[in-house]
Design a protein around this motif. Structure first.
Motif, PDB file in Angstrom:
ATOM      1  N   CYS A  65      38.830  28.523  32.674  1.00  0.00           N
ATOM      2  CA  CYS A  65      38.121  28.378  31.394  1.00  0.00           C
ATOM      3  C   CYS A  65      37.977  29.872  30.729  1.00  0.00           C
ATOM      4  O   CYS A  65      38.240  30.203  29.398  1.00  0.00           O
ATOM      5  CB  CYS A  65      36.774  27.788  31.421  1.00  0.00           C
ATOM      6  N   LEU A  66      37.783  30.787  31.565  1.00  0.00           N
ATOM      7  CA  LEU A  66      37.530  32.039  30.996  1.00  0.00           C
ATOM      8  C   LEU A  66      39.006  32.653  30.443  1.00  0.00           C
ATOM      9  O   LEU A  66      39.148  33.308  29.503  1.00  0.00           O
ATOM     10  CB  LEU A  66      37.204  33.004  32.164  1.00  0.00           C
ATOM     11  N   ILE A  67      39.945  32.288  31.309  1.00  0.00           N
ATOM     12  CA  ILE A  67      41.357  32.743  30.665  1.00  0.00           C
ATOM     13  C   ILE A  67      41.751  32.008  29.302  1.00  0.00           C
ATOM     14  O   ILE A  67      42.230  32.890  28.514  1.00  0.00           O
ATOM     15  CB  ILE A  67      42.660  32.315  31.634  1.00  0.00           C
ATOM     16  N   ARG A  68      41.444  30.617  29.105  1.00  0.00           N
ATOM     17  CA  ARG A  68      41.709  29.993  27.937  1.00  0.00           C
ATOM     18  C   ARG A  68      41.052  30.506  26.633  1.00  0.00           C
ATOM     19  O   ARG A  68      41.494  30.303  25.554  1.00  0.00           O
ATOM     20  CB  ARG A  68      41.451  28.495  28.338  1.00  0.00           C
ATOM     21  N   ILE A  69      39.732  30.756  27.035  1.00  0.00           N
ATOM     22  CA  ILE A  69      38.959  31.317  25.728  1.00  0.00           C
ATOM     23  C   ILE A  69      39.168  32.739  25.516  1.00  0.00           C
ATOM     24  O   ILE A  69      38.372  33.616  24.933  1.00  0.00           O
ATOM     25  CB  ILE A  69      37.481  30.830  26.040  1.00  0.00           C
ATOM     26  N   SER A  70      40.171  33.553  26.238  1.00  0.00           N
ATOM     27  CA  SER A  70      40.749  34.821  25.861  1.00  0.00           C
ATOM     28  C   SER A  70      41.677  34.981  25.254  1.00  0.00           C
ATOM     29  O   SER A  70      42.964  35.300  25.693  1.00  0.00           O
ATOM     30  CB  SER A  70      40.378  35.654  27.117  1.00  0.00           C
ATOM     31  N   PRO A  71      41.663  34.838  23.777  1.00  0.00           N
ATOM     32  CA  PRO A  71      43.049  34.639  23.108  1.00  0.00           C
ATOM     33  C   PRO A  71      43.801  36.040  23.208  1.00  0.00           C
ATOM     34  O   PRO A  71      44.954  35.960  22.647  1.00  0.00           O
ATOM     35  CB  PRO A  71      42.696  34.346  21.764  1.00  0.00           C
ATOM     36  N   ASN A  72      43.175  37.330  23.226  1.00  0.00           N
ATOM     37  CA  ASN A  72      43.988  38.517  23.349  1.00  0.00           C
ATOM     38  C   ASN A  72      44.218  38.961  24.623  1.00  0.00           C
ATOM     39  O   ASN A  72      44.625  40.271  24.713  1.00  0.00           O
ATOM     40  CB  ASN A  72      43.127  39.441  22.219  1.00  0.00           C
ATOM     41  N   LEU A  73      44.064  38.243  25.680  1.00  0.00           N
ATOM     42  CA  LEU A  73      44.345  38.473  27.067  1.00  0.00           C
ATOM     43  C   LEU A  73      45.853  38.999  27.078  1.00  0.00           C
ATOM     44  O   LEU A  73      46.477  38.251  26.952  1.00  0.00           O
ATOM     45  CB  LEU A  73      43.957  37.607  27.970  1.00  0.00           C
ATOM     46  N   ARG A  74      45.716  40.252  27.830  1.00  0.00           N
ATOM     47  CA  ARG A  74      47.349  40.699  27.744  1.00  0.00           C
ATOM     48  C   ARG A  74      47.694  41.116  29.420  1.00  0.00           C
ATOM     49  O   ARG A  74      49.055  40.819  29.528  1.00  0.00           O
ATOM     50  CB  ARG A  74      47.406  42.180  27.074  1.00  0.00           C
ATOM     51  N   HIS A  75      46.715  41.311  30.290  1.00  0.00           N
ATOM     52  CA  HIS A  75      47.269  41.678  31.502  1.00  0.00           C
ATOM     53  C   HIS A  75      46.111  41.121  32.605  1.00  0.00           C
ATOM     54  O   HIS A  75      45.136  40.874  32.331  1.00  0.00           O
ATOM     55  CB  HIS A  75      46.963  43.085  31.914  1.00  0.00           C
ATOM     56  N   LEU A  76      46.750  40.109  33.584  1.00  0.00           N
ATOM     57  CA  LEU A  76      45.885  39.227  34.290  1.00  0.00           C
ATOM     58  C   LEU A  76      46.305  39.816  35.852  1.00  0.00           C
ATOM     59  O   LEU A  76      47.603  39.697  36.248  1.00  0.00           O
ATOM     60  CB  LEU A  76      46.367  37.973  34.077  1.00  0.00           C
ATOM     61  N   TYR A  77      45.382  40.173  36.727  1.00  0.00           N
ATOM     62  CA  TYR A  77      45.609  40.379  37.815  1.00  0.00           C
ATOM     63  C   TYR A  77      44.740  39.522  38.606  1.00  0.00           C
ATOM     64  O   TYR A  77      43.482  39.581  38.704  1.00  0.00           O
ATOM     65  CB  TYR A  77      45.294  41.827  38.098  1.00  0.00           C
ATOM     66  N   ILE A  78      45.428  38.911  39.861  1.00  0.00           N
ATOM     67  CA  ILE A  78      44.465  38.201  40.801  1.00  0.00           C
ATOM     68  C   ILE A  78      44.920  38.579  42.316  1.00  0.00           C
ATOM     69  O   ILE A  78      45.908  38.397  42.539  1.00  0.00           O
ATOM     70  CB  ILE A  78      44.819  36.797  40.476  1.00  0.00           C
ATOM     71  N   ASP A  79      43.815  38.717  42.941  1.00  0.00           N
ATOM     72  CA  ASP A  79      43.947  39.057  44.311  1.00  0.00           C
ATOM     73  C   ASP A  79      43.346  38.050  45.304  1.00  0.00           C
ATOM     74  O   ASP A  79      42.282  37.589  44.878  1.00  0.00           O
ATOM     75  CB  ASP A  79      42.859  40.365  44.622  1.00  0.00           C
ATOM     76  N   LEU A  80      44.323  37.385  45.812  1.00  0.00           N
ATOM     77  CA  LEU A  80      44.038  36.141  46.549  1.00  0.00           C
ATOM     78  C   LEU A  80      43.105  36.327  47.835  1.00  0.00           C
ATOM     79  O   LEU A  80      43.353  37.341  48.604  1.00  0.00           O
ATOM     80  CB  LEU A  80      45.274  35.348  46.913  1.00  0.00           C
ATOM     81  N   GLU A  81      42.139  35.468  48.052  1.00  0.00           N
ATOM     82  CA  GLU A  81      41.355  35.304  49.293  1.00  0.00           C
ATOM     83  C   GLU A  81      42.381  35.338  50.457  1.00  0.00           C
ATOM     84  O   GLU A  81      43.181  34.383  50.209  1.00  0.00           O
ATOM     85  CB  GLU A  81      40.399  34.426  48.994  1.00  0.00           C
ATOM     86  N   PRO A  82      42.156  36.331  51.414  1.00  0.00           N
ATOM     87  CA  PRO A  82      42.840  36.047  52.596  1.00  0.00           C
ATOM     88  C   PRO A  82      42.537  34.593  53.071  1.00  0.00           C
ATOM     89  O   PRO A  82      41.773  33.952  52.945  1.00  0.00           O
ATOM     90  CB  PRO A  82      42.068  36.988  53.730  1.00  0.00           C
ATOM     91  N   LYS A  83      43.800  34.157  53.686  1.00  0.00           N
ATOM     92  CA  LYS A  83      43.907  32.700  54.238  1.00  0.00           C
ATOM     93  C   LYS A  83      43.365  32.738  55.810  1.00  0.00           C
ATOM     94  O   LYS A  83      44.183  33.141  56.635  1.00  0.00           O
ATOM     95  CB  LYS A  83      45.340  32.248  54.123  1.00  0.00           C
TER      96      LYS A  83
END
Length: 443
Positions: free
Chosen positions: A323-341
């Motif tokens: 939802c946060l990503i969708r309502i950010s129309p000017n988002l240019r860079h996305l970084y996601i650090d995944l939780e360790p499995k």
């Protein structure tokens, strides 16, 4: 012959050398860019340079200063003698100095804890009496350096950086009135204090006692940059006055994590451009659709989003992140650090218990509600960590929704199973892409 004439003019006595004839502002620029030990050596050129040196307003005793001093004069001496000689050298420079000291930087190396010597109190008093504006104290020894109370009398201070220190404000301390930027790393704060209403940038990393700054964050509103990284328990009420915030980072790890009302947090940041958040902040129960409707006016300025320890087994967390990503129309860079499995905790098989939760996330990522998601400005995506089924569907969604995407970097996602690696690589190649220029790098 001409070269000989020039060499004669570059004499070490009181005769005028070539450099001394430069304008004062150029000489100041030269000294500003020289390491302190080199600037001190320049003072032997002439009386003019000696006068300039003792009035130089920037004294930087950094790691290079210490190591240069040790390698040339005190390397073969015992540790206590080294400490004494370095301490005496710094004290001698301060005693000879005349005029204001606008910048003072002191580096205390791990193996030479100069803070054991009382001279450091004299140094802080000296710079506080000299109108210091930029002060940096970097203590890399194991025990914290207790800042002398003279620091709190530095009324002209605009920039303060401390590493490995302990701050104990005096009871009647009313706060700094001119501070613009503060950086604390591994600093302990023992009593309530304020940085003043002029503060614009506050960087707190691995600090304890930040609750003593709660009132400051709550009542002053000039902050544009705020970073809080692993500083213990954080209270959402501290962030009531963040209307000017452009860069916000909140990383809290450990058992002290608390759930927060994230939509309330974001609604106080209409200018936000950079967000660095941990995934647990999105673990609250309100449906994402309701959040999205309220946040639409506030996320138009967001361009850089960094999310840490994101678990793709948590349906509520993933729903609200999307939802946060969708309502950010000017988002240019996305970084996601995944939780360790983590497969097992206290003997419990987490892989089995998470299987049903992951399936619900996968089902959500394939839902028709996300088909119309368009991220027109998104240019780069980096995902760090082990990618499995739910993460793959998320990647597929991003590729299909980002017409401006140039690069997707998937780092540290490999498994030990060659067959699984081959399957994932084939799936990535088959995913449709909204951008013909999108490149996927798998490392």
């Amino acid at each position: 012959m001409a070269g000989d004439a020039k060499m004669k003019r570059f004499d070490c006595g009181d005769s005028v050398d070539i450099i001394s004839n430069l304008p004062g502002n150029l000489i100041d620029l030269i000294l500003k860019r020289l390491p302190l030990h080199d600037a001190a050596r320049m003072s032997v050129l002439s009386k003019t340079w000696r006068d300039i040196w003792v009035m130089h307003p920037r004294l930087v005793f950094d790691d290079d200063f210490s190591y240069q001093l040790l390698s040339k004069r005190f390397l073969k001496k015992n540790r206590e003698t080294q400490l004494y000689e370095i301490s005496r050298t710094i004290s001698g420079i301060l005693l000879a100095h005349r005029g204001p000291i606008l910048k003072f930087q002191l580096y205390l190396p791990e193996d030479l804890p100069l803070h054991h010597y009382s001279d450091t109190i004299f140094w802080i008093k000296n710079v506080s009496d000299s109108g210091v504006r930029k002060l940096k104290l970097f203590n890399h020894a194991f025990s914290p350096y207790k800042i002398p109370s003279y620091l709190f009398s530095c009324s002209k201070l605009t920039n303060l950086s401390l590493i490995g220190c302990q701050l104990t404000p005096p009871p009647k301390f009313e706060g700094f009135c001119n501070l613009i930027s503060v950086m604390f790393v591994d600093v302990t704060i023992t009593a309530d204090m304020s940085f003043g209403a002029q503060l614009e940038e506050l960087d707190l990393q691995y600090c304890t006692g930040i609750e003593h700054l709660g009132c400051h964050l709550k009542y002053y509103s000039n902050l544009t940059v705020l970073l809080i990284v692993e500083c213990g328990e954080v209270d959402l009420e501290w962030f009531e006055c963040t209307r000017k915030m452009e860069y916000f980072s909140l990383i809290c790890k450990g058992p002290e994590k608390k759930l927060m009302d994230v939509d309330k947090l974001f609604n106080n940041m209409p200018r936000i451009c950079h967000l660095h958040l941990e995934g647990f902040l999105f673990k609250f129960s309100e449906p994402g659709a309701a959040i999205m409707k309220r946040l639409i006016p506030t996320m138009e300025t967001l361009k850089f989003l960094y999310l840490y320890d994101v678990g793709f087994y948590d349906f509520v967390q993933i729903q609200n992140i999307l939802c946060l990503i969708r309502i950010s129309p000017n988002l240019r860079h996305l970084y996601i650090d995944l939780e360790p499995k983590v497969k097992r905790i206290n003997g419990m098989n987490l892989a089995e218990s998470r299987e049903l939760m992951v399936s619900s996330v996968v089902q959500y990522l394939q839902s028709p509600n996300l088909i119309d998601m368009i991220l027109n400005q998104l240019e780069t995506v980096k995902i760090y960590g082990l990618v499995e089924s739910a993460e793959l569907y998320f990647i597929k969604l991003l590729l299909a929704s980002s017409p401006s995407l140039r690069l997707m970097n998937l780092s540290n996602i490999t498994t030990d199973d060659p067959a699984e690696q081959l399957r994932m690589s084939r799936e990535l190649l088959r995913f449709p892409r909204a951008s013909t220029a999108a490149e996927i790098i798998w490392t």
